[in-house]
Design an enzyme around this catalytic site. Structure first.
Site, PDB file in Angstrom:
ATOM      1  N   LYS A 165       0.874  -1.043   0.026  1.00  0.00           N
ATOM      2  CA  LYS A 165      -0.108  -0.115   0.024  1.00  0.00           C
ATOM      3  C   LYS A 165       0.860   1.225   0.109  1.00  0.00           C
ATOM      4  O   LYS A 165       1.916   1.460   0.660  1.00  0.00           O
ATOM      5  CB  LYS A 165      -0.860  -0.080   0.985  1.00  0.00           C
ATOM      6  N   GLU A 216      -2.078   0.272  -8.706  1.00  0.00           N
ATOM      7  CA  GLU A 216      -3.692   0.059  -8.588  1.00  0.00           C
ATOM      8  C   GLU A 216      -4.330   1.325  -7.987  1.00  0.00           C
ATOM      9  O   GLU A 216      -3.606   1.796  -7.065  1.00  0.00           O
ATOM     10  CB  GLU A 216      -3.795  -1.228  -7.670  1.00  0.00           C
ATOM     11  N   LYS A 265     -13.404  -7.394  -7.683  1.00  0.00           N
ATOM     12  CA  LYS A 265     -13.751  -8.086  -6.438  1.00  0.00           C
ATOM     13  C   LYS A 265     -15.409  -8.227  -6.698  1.00  0.00           C
ATOM     14  O   LYS A 265     -16.286  -7.511  -6.869  1.00  0.00           O
ATOM     15  CB  LYS A 265     -13.552  -6.964  -5.302  1.00  0.00           C
TER      16      LYS A 265
HETATM   17 MG    MG Z   1      -7.261  -1.773  -4.256  1.00  0.00          MG
END
Ligand code: MG
Length: 371
Positions: A165, A216, A265
């Site tokens: 992240k 991303e 997702k």
């Molecule tokens: Mg993500």
């Protein structure tokens, strides 16, 4: 056709191994909300509502999402006979939004459908792999050393890909240190959760130096223009997550060349059917894709693994072993063996909640509909 005769919501407090920090908030301890559907023929299916308690970028908070299932969606689900393939999240329910809640119910219907046919969900959806090689997400931390040591530990556990992240001020130095620690063979992906702006495009191109597979969602969900501009620089692959909530948004992103990779997702897009439709679109365009996770328990993880077995999901999914997330999972544990996790091959999603979880004093079960 299926008819739902009983709906139960089962809530289980989960102990999280270590909270996941992102640019949008912390995924800390959580209440798992499972959906148990009983069809008219007695077959039982399970789904999971994965809306987090306090993470801004998801846009659907847990308490409200569960209330939406109970008050808005279950009355639609239980109206009469239907076919699971009809359950388009944009139209079938007659209700806008609540995609995570819709997925929780729809995925339980898919479990029923596959069990009724005596086949695994993977097989029903057209899956072609019996194992996946998953990656693992490494959140932000108090120090770069903490991130580096977690990445090294995950690689030691057998993961061949880490997704780190990042956020403004927490990027180049972090990624450089991670690359130095894990060596050249480990795949590094970056996820910004929409925390940069178009003025950061040149800065983000510098991250290519560390051989990252993609970045991303660098920009906010609505800013497809900035994503297209970054992709056009040709330095890094651009993966979309929050920007593509359905087929229509995916078609627009493809038209604008705003992505070279897409994270699907099923919870974000409102169901397994929508996720498969998006998979088919991406495959048709030759765009790489993979299945993202939302810290699912074993119930949600099982259906995500079935989805990840489809041939167009060409990159490693975010579907780590149970012990990455929880001290104890709600189902039989998913384990990493030689860097791989088996796609469940039993009927339906292949797992059910363990009996002792359902009878535990901390578990709350509520029948919200019974015919
Ligand atoms: Mg993500």
């Amino acid at each position: 056709m299926v008819r739902i005769d009983r709906v139960r919501l089962v809530q289980v407090p989960m102990e999280v191994v270590s909270p996941l920090r992102t640019a949008g908030g912390d995924h800390g301890s959580r209440l798992a909300t499972l959906v148990e559907l009983t069809a008219a023929d007695g077959i039982v299916g399970w789904g999971e509502n994965v809306a987090p308690a306090s993470v801004a970028y998801v846009g659907e908070m847990h308490t409200e999402s569960v209330a939406a299932m109970r008050e808005l969606l279950v009355p639609v689900l239980t109206t009469g006979d239907f076919d699971v393939a009809e359950m388009d999240p944009s139209s079938w329910w007659g209700i806008d939004g609540w995609r995570i809640a819709k997925h929780a119910l729809e995925s339980a219907v898919w479990d029923i459908e596959a069990r009724r046919r005596g086949m695994s969900l993977s097989r029903l959806l057209g899956g072609t792999r019996d194992h996946v090689s998953p990656g693992v997400v490494v959140g932000m931390a108090d120090s770069i050393d903490d991130v580096v040591s977690e990445c090294a530990r995950r690689v030691g556990e057998g993961y061949s890909r880490v997704k780190v992240k990042i956020a403004p001020g927490w990027d180049v130095d972090v990624v450089r240190a991670v690359r130095a620690a894990v060596g050249a063979d480990v795949i590094i992906q970056l996820d910004a959760n929409g925390s940069y702006t178009g003025s950061d495009i040149n800065h983000l191109c510098h991250l290519a130096e560390f051989d990252v597979q993609f970045i991303e969602q660098p920009f906010t969900a609505g800013d497809l223009g900035a994503h297209a501009a970054l992709a056009a620089m040709g330095a890094v692959h651009v993966c979309l997550d929050e920007s593509v909530m359905d087929r229509a948004q995916l078609a627009e992103a493809i038209r604008l060349a705003a992505c070279t990779v897409v994270n699907i997702k099923p919870s974000r897009v409102g169901g397994i059917g929508e996720a498969v439709a998006m998979h088919d679109m991406l495959r048709g365009h030759g765009i790489d894709a993979w299945v993202g996770g939302m810290l699912e328990t074993g119930i949600g993880r099982a259906s995500c693994l079935a989805l990840a077995s489809l041939p167009g999901f060409t990159f490693t999914p975010d579907l780590s072993a149970s012990n990455r997330y929880f001290l104890r999972d709600l189902t039989a544990e998913f384990e990493l063996v030689d860097g791989r996790i088996a796609v469940p091959d039993g009927p339906g999603i292949g797992v059910v909640p363990r009996a002792e979880v359902l009878s535990d004093a901390g578990t709350r079960a509520e029948t919200v509909f019974e015919r």
